[in-house]
Design a protein around this motif. Structure first.
Motif, PDB file in Angstrom:
ATOM      1  N   PHE A 180       0.871  -1.160   0.000  1.00 32.61           N
ATOM      2  CA  PHE A 180       0.000   0.000   0.000  1.00 32.61           C
ATOM      3  C   PHE A 180       0.912   1.215   0.000  1.00 32.61           C
ATOM      4  N   LEU A 181       0.829   1.998  -1.075  1.00 35.00           N
ATOM      5  CA  LEU A 181       1.637   3.203  -1.155  1.00 35.00           C
ATOM      6  C   LEU A 181       0.716   4.416  -1.090  1.00 35.00           C
ATOM      7  N   HIS A 182       1.147   5.410  -0.366  1.00 29.71           N
ATOM      8  CA  HIS A 182       0.455   6.688  -0.443  1.00 29.71           C
ATOM      9  C   HIS A 182       1.135   7.500  -1.537  1.00 29.71           C
ATOM     10  N   PRO A 183       0.394   7.840  -2.629  1.00 31.24           N
ATOM     11  CA  PRO A 183       1.040   8.572  -3.725  1.00 31.24           C
ATOM     12  C   PRO A 183       1.318  10.011  -3.315  1.00 31.24           C
ATOM     13  N   THR A 184       2.567  10.398  -3.370  1.00 31.40           N
ATOM     14  CA  THR A 184       2.950  11.770  -3.021  1.00 31.40           C
ATOM     15  C   THR A 184       4.305  12.067  -3.645  1.00 31.40           C
ATOM     16  N   ALA A 185       4.448  13.281  -4.140  1.00 31.55           N
ATOM     17  CA  ALA A 185       5.693  13.666  -4.804  1.00 31.55           C
ATOM     18  C   ALA A 185       6.886  13.550  -3.856  1.00 31.55           C
ATOM     19  N   ILE A 186       6.641  13.665  -2.523  1.00 32.76           N
ATOM     20  CA  ILE A 186       7.769  13.603  -1.596  1.00 32.76           C
ATOM     21  C   ILE A 186       8.061  12.167  -1.154  1.00 32.76           C
ATOM     22  N   GLY A 187       7.387  11.188  -1.788  1.00 37.50           N
ATOM     23  CA  GLY A 187       7.603   9.794  -1.409  1.00 37.50           C
ATOM     24  C   GLY A 187       9.002   9.317  -1.727  1.00 37.50           C
ATOM     25  N   GLU A 188       9.467   8.343  -0.972  1.00 38.52           N
ATOM     26  CA  GLU A 188      10.819   7.827  -1.192  1.00 38.52           C
ATOM     27  C   GLU A 188      10.820   6.633  -2.138  1.00 38.52           C
ATOM     28  N   ASP A 189       9.625   6.082  -2.419  1.00 41.56           N
ATOM     29  CA  ASP A 189       9.529   4.922  -3.301  1.00 41.56           C
ATOM     30  C   ASP A 189       8.998   5.345  -4.665  1.00 41.56           C
TER      31      ASP A 189
END
Lengths: 599, 599
Positions: B212-221
């Motif tokens: 489960f990923l939270h989509p965000t430009a600051i994500g590390e993945d």
């Protein structure tokens, strides 16, 4: 809510676990509450976790009511704070130490005084911020020499530890009393009878220190109490020293041959066979009325080896009346944090003037032990050896003793020490009469740390006058998992556990039996109604399990209120079963709901 | 209940902590939620603990709804179970190891598959006992190389880890989907948008694995998704290999001088300056339409050094189209649990046939790399290098390359490997169209472990036919403290935190301002009424603090609903302040109670 036994994660065991030494351990494992993971390390199964959570909830409520705020520290902590207070060393092998990938030192915290102190130092700076009491409910670690008795002495355990911060002694007293009162409420709610006894603060330092003990014959701790209200554990008991006796007219010491009398028993027999009867009271009140020589007339000199934290090893000689022994627990506390062991043969060989079995503080040529001696061995006396008491003791020559040796005249001490055994009838130090010995289990500990930690870690605040003052602290602990085990230890019968209602894993245990669907339908309805009333219900809905097994499980698990839907279910009747009293009563299901939801 | 700020254990900071790299860390420290104790180790202050408890409560409720039962394992565990599965070694430096006083090995568990498996083995023995899903919310430890970003990558962290146990693959699928659905509900309640992406199970082994990923430009993945519904993290992305090309009529390899062309860039420039234009599609679809030589026509051979768990070090050469790079994360996953590093000068010296900058699988005298070579070095190709594709690559002679080298005809691989970078527009492996790249933060992970742990630890049950079958497992994790940090990272502005209502430390923050006693009296009354309605109220009752400081603290702390009792208090009016939208509204106090208690 309703938890169905057909799906619940639980297996009860018929056999006792092989390694269970005590009832609580045996029953908590058999009934599926806990499971061993290693020496003194346990996993919590759903039933156990429920009871633990209920105990924690009671503690939280009372901490909040006492104005304490909850925080949470990690178990893994860096070495530095514990180094600053000396406890990194003091704990010896009793803590788990480890290194991280950068070779930095860490420990699994056995207690958290240091980091609480540093946290408050970090955030607070003024007397206006105080008083403050903060606490946590947290898993702690101690590498016990011999983890035993299941949860009673584990290596991982859950504790509530609270710390108070004040800038005056009066403030500390108030914070201390608030926690003490909270503890009284907590133990009352847990149904745990308690005695508050004076305790030695031990390695923790500090001044006022009290333990909450649950009095029980199976307790591991001994405590004393007087009818006049004195109560203390044996480590904290202090001796009411008799009045000194004037030296005038007391006979001079006489050395006498005492062949083959290396023990108190042989010495007393020798005296009665060879000496005149003793004058009354020569060794103080303990010998009053004695018409012949007794152990109480003799002065026993015990050689102890004290291992200090810095690695040095010191011989200490302790002089106590011959009718008492050295109490290991009192010795441990008296010398803590140093460790004490008996002197070895090598110790005697290295100190040839110590004539085993014939050691004494005096010889014709001068002081052998005590202030005026030159041996360098500390000589510490029991408080009963007051000035003017006369003793039979070793003459420092093989097979020779001395009598009429008078304390304060013929020998002196380097200090006094409370290590002699405490006995039934000893006078309470507060003059409240003779004490009685009893046994108990420690269930809580409150103590005033004073300024020890604040000093070591630099916790100061500005007072009303803008002057920096060092903060004074209190420390207040309850072993959550230990309490759980103690309650299990005290609440059971041969069939299994019997929980107090305040902490039972479920409020009601509903059992459906038989092959009649009506029983299951009624149990289902009853469970639903109880759930709707806010009760937590364990419902034994297993269809291929015999009534005997179901009842046995219910008795083992120990929910105090059981309801059976069986043969009478067709008539809308169920059986209420009080697990504690064993009483059973058949009632219409509606009555059962009323009775069970009435608190 | 009402918590009064005048006594609450809280200090907000004006300055950002020096070591804070990310917003969540900065704000959680400044607003008094957490406090650093060591690298990647934090203490939880009352505000932080409240938010954490609310997240845990949501997780518990959804786990219960999904039929999972809560248990609790110790953090300190003996080595043996982890030895049995090989993970004691596999984890390398990433776990904290320690010894007890008897020199026995222990670890601080980074994850608990082993002991959950053993617990079920200990208690269950029949297919009738299954399915079972059990979970814990527990503090875990990993000795991260570089703990960073506050709670986002700590060394101690709280996780909910659940494990399912089934005896059929269909059962595992059902258990897996139940946890997956619970995760969807949990993240919805936490207000966390999510994308479910295929993930590589990595060191955990197993088959189906989703993050489960939270989509965000600051994500590390980094993850990819197609409009047709495909979604995967880059580690799990698989290449849609093109169709092979018949060898018939393909030109034969030609070695050519290519002075000073050790890089793809210099090689391509050399080709365009010295060779005839490439035939269309010779390196597969990636070169379609190219009228001159491009990086996509070249085959890049990268030398990697693989350090296996047994301590051996193996050189591996990876062949990928020259227009792509080796993706470090994909390499890590492809070779796990072995570790991979770039080849060193010493590696080249020890293998003189590797001509740096001019490495290739073929020479005029035969295979240099691949199945038919004798070097012993494994040669692994990108899936795009299908049979019949023609490449420009090194000729294993300094300053010489070869063109028209045909895969499958002139050279072969020892295997295929997914380590090339994934690019915007690459085709999804399921044929659902081109993928787009996006960034996200991992908020949960569900995966099917299969029989790996049950095999290693001997967890079998009797099936319907009385036959022993190995249990198949799933593992489901949510980082509680990580989630908290992510929510903080996503919910803030320049003034401070803005919590979602579902997990805010308090329901309402009441602020009394000014010197008018009416304001305090009204705030007191309001707080009491809100408390009576079951709300948790933080009441800023500080009298000597300016309104500006109080508002600043309220903004920093981030309770989403603020009520101010100020000048209008004398008229029985208060101001409702929505922390998120900034809207303010003056209303009679009775209306405020109605609005605030309406959910």
């Amino acid at each position: 809510m309703v938890t169905r036994l057909s799906h619940f994660f639980l297996r009860t065991l018929r056999e006792d676990p092989a390694d269970a030494e005590v009832t609580s351990h045996r029953l908590l494992v058999r009934a599926g509450y806990i499971r061993r993971q290693g020496p003194g390390i346990f996993a919590w199964l759903p039933l156990g976790l429920r009871v633990k959570a209920r105990i924690e909830q009671i503690i939280r409520e009372e901490m909040t009511a006492a104005g304490a705020y909850e925080v949470h520290f990690p178990a893994l902590l860096p070495r530095e704070p514990y180094e600053a207070t000396g406890r990194w060393e003091e704990y010896g092998d009793a803590i788990f130490r480890l290194k991280d990938r950068k070779d930095a030192d860490y420990l699994l915290a056995p207690t958290h005084e240091e980091v609480f102190t540093l946290l408050v130092k970090d955030l607070y700076s003024s007397y206006k911020d105080l008083p403050l009491t903060i606490y946590q409910i947290q898993d702690k670690y101690r590498d016990e020499t011999r983890p035993r008795a299941g949860l009673l002495r584990g290596r991982e355990f859950t504790m509530k530890d609270a710390y108070s911060f004040d800038y005056t002694d009066e403030g500390l007293d108030a914070s201390y009393m608030a926690q003490r009162a909270a503890y009284e409420r907590i133990f009352s709610r847990l149904g745990l009878e308690y005695v508050i006894v004076q305790a030695d603060a031990g390695a923790m330092g500090g001044s006022r220190s009290e333990e909450f003990l649950h009095p029980t014959a199976i307790g591991e701790d001994t405590f004393v109490r007087s009818k006049g209200g004195y109560a203390a554990n044996v480590e904290a008991f202090t001796t009411l020293a008799p009045e000194p006796i004037p030296f005038d007219g007391l006979p001079q010491p006489v050395i006498f041959d005492s062949p083959n009398t290396p023990t108190i028993e042989t010495l007393v027999a020798h005296c009665n066979a060879n000496l005149r009867a003793p004058a009354p009271g020569i060794a103080g009140p303990a010998t009053d009325g004695a018409t012949e020589w007794t152990a109480a007339h003799t002065l026993k000199n015990v050689v102890l080896a004290v291992k200090h934290l810095d690695g040095t090893r010191e011989l200490v000689i302790v002089g106590i009346p011959g009718d008492r022994d050295v109490d290991d627990k009192r010795v441990e506390v008296a010398f803590a944090p140093a460790e004490v062991e008996a002197a070895t043969e090598a110790d005697f060989e290295n100190n040839p003037f110590l004539v085993k079995g014939y050691i004494g503080p005096w010889s014709e040529t001068g002081a052998v032990l005590g202030e005026e001696s030159a041996t360098g061995i500390r000589y510490l006396l029991d408080p009963r050896v007051v000035d003017g008491t006369s003793w039979v003791t070793g003459a420092n020559i093989d097979e020779k003793h001395v009598h009429s040796l008078v304390a304060g005249r013929d020998f002196t001490a380097d200090g006094y020490l409370e290590v002699a055994t405490v006995r039934e009838g000893d006078p309470a130090p507060d003059g409240s009469g003779p004490v009685h010995l009893a046994r108990g289990m420690e269930i809580g500990h409150v103590f005033q740390l004073g300024r020890k930690y604040a000093d070591a870690l630099g916790l100061q605040v500005l007072d009303e006058n803008g002057k920096l003052v060092t903060v004074t602290m209190g420390s207040y602990g309850i072993g959550v998992t230990r309490i759980l085990a103690i309650i299990a230890e005290l609440n059971n019968d041969e069939k299994g556990l019997i929980w107090p209602e305040s902490i039972a894993p479920f409020d009601v245990h509903v059992v459906a039996t038989g092959k009649d669907e009506a029983a299951y339908a009624l149990a289902e309805r009853l469970s639903g109604e109880l759930e709707a009333s806010g009760l937590d219900v364990l419902y034994d809905d297993r269809v291929k399990v015999s009534p005997g097994v179901k009842f046995g499980d219910a008795e083992l698990i120990g929910v105090p209120r059981i309801v059976i839907a069986g043969r009478a279910a067709a008539d809308g009747q169920v059986e209420l079963w009080n697990r504690r009293t064993g009483e059973r009563e058949v009632v219409p299901v509606a009555d059962a709901v009323v009775k069970l939801t009435r608190r």
